[in-house]
Design a protein around this motif. Structure first.
Motif, PDB file in Angstrom:
ATOM      1  N   LEU A  65      13.041 -10.787 -53.588  1.00 18.61           N
ATOM      2  CA  LEU A  65      14.572 -10.762 -53.490  1.00 18.61           C
ATOM      3  C   LEU A  65      15.141 -10.145 -54.811  1.00 18.61           C
ATOM      4  CD1 LEU A  65      17.180 -11.723 -51.809  1.00 18.61           C
ATOM      5  CD2 LEU A  65      17.163 -13.999 -53.435  1.00 18.61           C
ATOM      6  N   GLU A  94       7.381 -13.470 -51.488  1.00 19.88           N
ATOM      7  CA  GLU A  94       7.167 -14.326 -50.260  1.00 19.88           C
ATOM      8  C   GLU A  94       5.815 -13.275 -49.765  1.00 19.88           C
ATOM      9  OE1 GLU A  94      10.156 -14.945 -47.201  1.00 19.88           O
ATOM     10  OE2 GLU A  94      11.529 -15.677 -48.852  1.00 19.88           O
ATOM     11  N   SER A 129      10.378 -15.303 -56.414  1.00 23.32           N
ATOM     12  CA  SER A 129      11.287 -15.102 -54.980  1.00 23.32           C
ATOM     13  C   SER A 129      10.236 -14.462 -54.012  1.00 23.32           C
ATOM     14  CB  SER A 129      12.493 -14.500 -54.958  1.00 23.32           C
ATOM     15  OG  SER A 129      12.280 -13.037 -55.364  1.00 23.32           O
ATOM     16  N   GLU A 178      20.736  -4.817 -53.484  1.00 23.91           N
ATOM     17  CA  GLU A 178      20.698  -6.311 -53.088  1.00 23.91           C
ATOM     18  C   GLU A 178      19.885  -6.379 -51.946  1.00 23.91           C
ATOM     19  OE1 GLU A 178      22.622  -8.991 -54.307  1.00 23.91           O
ATOM     20  OE2 GLU A 178      23.325  -7.821 -55.976  1.00 23.91           O
ATOM     21  N   GLY A 179      19.085  -7.498 -51.693  1.00 24.90           N
ATOM     22  CA  GLY A 179      18.358  -7.912 -50.480  1.00 24.90           C
ATOM     23  C   GLY A 179      16.755  -7.993 -50.891  1.00 24.90           C
ATOM     24  N   TYR A 180      16.091  -7.901 -49.801  1.00 26.99           N
ATOM     25  CA  TYR A 180      14.646  -7.918 -49.897  1.00 26.99           C
ATOM     26  C   TYR A 180      13.833  -6.498 -49.882  1.00 26.99           C
ATOM     27  CZ  TYR A 180      14.855 -12.939 -49.043  1.00 26.99           C
ATOM     28  OH  TYR A 180      15.091 -14.121 -49.130  1.00 26.99           O
ATOM     29  N   LYS A 214      18.618  -9.138 -56.699  1.00 25.88           N
ATOM     30  CA  LYS A 214      20.004  -9.465 -56.772  1.00 25.88           C
ATOM     31  C   LYS A 214      20.255  -8.376 -58.029  1.00 25.88           C
ATOM     32  CE  LYS A 214      20.588 -13.925 -54.804  1.00 25.88           C
ATOM     33  NZ  LYS A 214      21.040 -15.296 -54.872  1.00 25.88           N
TER      34      LYS A 214
END
Length: 167
Positions: A121, A133, A131, A93-95, A123
């Motif tokens: 991201l 960026e 997601s 989990e996380g970026y 999950k």
């Protein structure tokens, strides 16, 4: 003994030779040291170098629109890239960083900021679609060379560059 084979010369019109960077076969070198992901001169280029023999950031001028198109393509499609999906499966989990392949980090390490396209991201071990960026500190040209993508993403960014003028 050297044998010389003589062939008649043919007049060739409209053909020019192009090559790729020796350090990155994804990047084509066009007239006036223009760098592109495509052999087509009509495609949106990465930018231009003053001297192809010197990959120096201060001697590189990025093409307007390339970074934006690259980031848009990554945002729309990176969640389908098998390489980064395999990393996400073990990530949890996380970026997670989506990075340039010109100097990939050792497994488990964080890539250099200037080599990180952006973050996604993750999950339950999956990249969340769209997601992505963008990293504003990413550099198209670094001491390790010109931008390099996974094979899967290269095909998508190249196609986007080739279709750029058709938008």
């Amino acid at each position: 003994m050297i044998q010389i084979i003589r062939k008649p010369l043919r007049q060739v019109i409209g053909i020019r030779l192009i090559s790729t960077l020796s350090t990155n076969p994804q990047v084509y070198i066009h007239e006036n040291n223009v760098l592109s992901l495509s052999p087509s001169t009509a495609a949106l280029s990465i930018g231009q170098l003053q001297d192809v023999g010197r990959l120096v950031e201060t001697e590189f001028k990025a093409q307007n629109g390339f970074l934006q198109l690259m980031h848009e393509t990554l945002r729309e499609q990176v969640h389908d890239d098998k390489y980064f999906n395999s990393l996400a499966a073990s990530y949890g989990e996380g970026y997670m960083a989506i990075y340039d392949m010109r100097a990939p980090p050792t497994y488990g390490r964080v890539p250099e900021v200037s080599d990180t396209f952006g973050l996604v991201l993750v999950k339950q071990g999956n990249i969340v679609p769209k997601s992505y960026e963008a990293n504003n500190f990413y550099r198209l040209l670094s001491p390790d060379g010109v931008c390099m993508f996974t094979d899967w993403m290269y095909k998508r960014v190249r196609k986007a560059c080739e279709n750029y003028d058709k938008l």
